[in-house]
Scaffold this motif. Structure first.
Motif, PDB file in Angstrom:
ATOM      1  N   SER A  28      41.059  25.313  -8.823  1.00 33.98           N
ATOM      2  CA  SER A  28      42.380  25.673  -8.580  1.00 33.98           C
ATOM      3  C   SER A  28      43.256  24.889  -9.525  1.00 33.98           C
ATOM      4  O   SER A  28      44.121  25.293 -10.004  1.00 33.98           O
ATOM      5  CB  SER A  28      42.637  25.343  -7.103  1.00 33.98           C
ATOM      6  OG  SER A  28      42.465  23.832  -6.785  1.00 33.98           O
ATOM      7  N   THR A  29      42.754  23.551  -9.653  1.00 30.28           N
ATOM      8  CA  THR A  29      43.890  22.692 -10.773  1.00 30.28           C
ATOM      9  C   THR A  29      43.886  23.505 -12.208  1.00 30.28           C
ATOM     10  O   THR A  29      44.712  23.475 -12.529  1.00 30.28           O
ATOM     11  CB  THR A  29      43.088  21.427 -10.752  1.00 30.28           C
ATOM     12  OG1 THR A  29      42.942  20.810  -9.531  1.00 30.28           O
ATOM     13  CG2 THR A  29      44.076  20.728 -11.530  1.00 30.28           C
ATOM     14  N   ALA A  30      42.411  24.023 -12.638  1.00 33.83           N
ATOM     15  CA  ALA A  30      42.700  24.571 -14.017  1.00 33.83           C
ATOM     16  C   ALA A  30      43.501  25.843 -13.898  1.00 33.83           C
ATOM     17  O   ALA A  30      44.187  26.274 -14.673  1.00 33.83           O
ATOM     18  CB  ALA A  30      41.139  24.858 -14.215  1.00 33.83           C
ATOM     19  N   GLU A  31      43.271  26.588 -12.749  1.00 34.99           N
ATOM     20  CA  GLU A  31      44.027  27.931 -12.592  1.00 34.99           C
ATOM     21  C   GLU A  31      45.500  27.563 -12.682  1.00 34.99           C
ATOM     22  O   GLU A  31      46.180  28.459 -13.204  1.00 34.99           O
ATOM     23  CB  GLU A  31      43.470  28.671 -11.353  1.00 34.99           C
ATOM     24  CG  GLU A  31      42.133  29.426 -11.382  1.00 34.99           C
ATOM     25  CD  GLU A  31      41.726  29.647 -10.143  1.00 34.99           C
ATOM     26  OE1 GLU A  31      40.558  30.185 -10.187  1.00 34.99           O
ATOM     27  OE2 GLU A  31      42.526  29.731  -9.212  1.00 34.99           O
ATOM     28  N   TYR A  32      45.924  26.489 -11.884  1.00 39.07           N
ATOM     29  CA  TYR A  32      47.298  26.274 -11.990  1.00 39.07           C
ATOM     30  C   TYR A  32      47.755  25.975 -13.220  1.00 39.07           C
ATOM     31  O   TYR A  32      48.896  26.076 -13.645  1.00 39.07           O
ATOM     32  CB  TYR A  32      47.646  25.194 -10.717  1.00 39.07           C
ATOM     33  CG  TYR A  32      47.547  25.798  -9.553  1.00 39.07           C
ATOM     34  CD1 TYR A  32      48.291  26.782  -9.148  1.00 39.07           C
ATOM     35  CD2 TYR A  32      46.726  24.945  -8.381  1.00 39.07           C
ATOM     36  CE1 TYR A  32      48.400  26.974  -7.497  1.00 39.07           C
ATOM     37  CE2 TYR A  32      46.893  25.452  -7.105  1.00 39.07           C
ATOM     38  CZ  TYR A  32      47.571  26.194  -6.821  1.00 39.07           C
ATOM     39  OH  TYR A  32      47.508  26.851  -5.411  1.00 39.07           O
ATOM     40  N   ALA A  33      46.871  25.151 -13.891  1.00 37.95           N
ATOM     41  CA  ALA A  33      47.338  24.766 -15.282  1.00 37.95           C
ATOM     42  C   ALA A  33      47.560  25.901 -16.207  1.00 37.95           C
ATOM     43  O   ALA A  33      48.772  25.663 -17.106  1.00 37.95           O
ATOM     44  CB  ALA A  33      46.424  23.652 -15.829  1.00 37.95           C
ATOM     45  N   ILE A  34      46.582  26.831 -16.228  1.00 37.13           N
ATOM     46  CA  ILE A  34      46.569  27.948 -16.984  1.00 37.13           C
ATOM     47  C   ILE A  34      47.820  28.668 -16.795  1.00 37.13           C
ATOM     48  O   ILE A  34      48.628  29.185 -17.563  1.00 37.13           O
ATOM     49  CB  ILE A  34      45.253  28.725 -17.033  1.00 37.13           C
ATOM     50  CG1 ILE A  34      44.270  27.952 -17.733  1.00 37.13           C
ATOM     51  CG2 ILE A  34      45.615  30.058 -17.694  1.00 37.13           C
ATOM     52  CD1 ILE A  34      42.604  28.357 -17.724  1.00 37.13           C
ATOM     53  N   GLY A  35      48.231  28.975 -15.344  1.00 39.64           N
ATOM     54  CA  GLY A  35      49.238  29.797 -14.954  1.00 39.64           C
ATOM     55  C   GLY A  35      50.747  29.113 -15.499  1.00 39.64           C
ATOM     56  O   GLY A  35      51.447  30.072 -15.965  1.00 39.64           O
ATOM     57  N   THR A  36      50.871  27.894 -15.378  1.00 42.87           N
ATOM     58  CA  THR A  36      51.831  27.318 -15.706  1.00 42.87           C
ATOM     59  C   THR A  36      52.240  27.089 -17.274  1.00 42.87           C
ATOM     60  O   THR A  36      53.174  27.526 -17.547  1.00 42.87           O
ATOM     61  CB  THR A  36      51.829  25.779 -15.349  1.00 42.87           C
ATOM     62  OG1 THR A  36      51.746  25.565 -13.840  1.00 42.87           O
ATOM     63  CG2 THR A  36      53.031  24.902 -15.506  1.00 42.87           C
TER      64      THR A  36
END
Length: 71
Positions: A28-36
């Motif tokens: 989830s952290t990686a997904e949030y980073a990529i989304g941001t």
């Protein structure tokens, strides 16, 4: 197949499905980073397009035509 074998297989499938649904370490952290990063990049591109001369002149022409129409 016996009833016990089917029950054992069903239980194994259920256990594996629960494990797959729960295992998301760090994703989830990686997904949030990529989304941001993607949102920031999209915002930068959109800002560059909107503030470019072509868009500003096109919007100005549309507003001028709308205000100068004969009623």
């Amino acid at each position: 197949m016996g009833e016990k074998t089917i029950h054992t297989m069903t239980q194994a499938i259920r256990t594996r499905a629960v494990a797959l649904a729960v295992e998301d370490e760090g994703m989830s952290t990686a997904e949030y980073a990529i989304g941001t990063i993607a949102a920031a990049a999209f915002g930068a591109v959109l800002y560059a397009v909107v503030t470019g001369n072509n868009i500003v002149s096109a919007l100005t022409d549309i507003i001028d035509r709308a205000l100068n129409t004969a009623v």
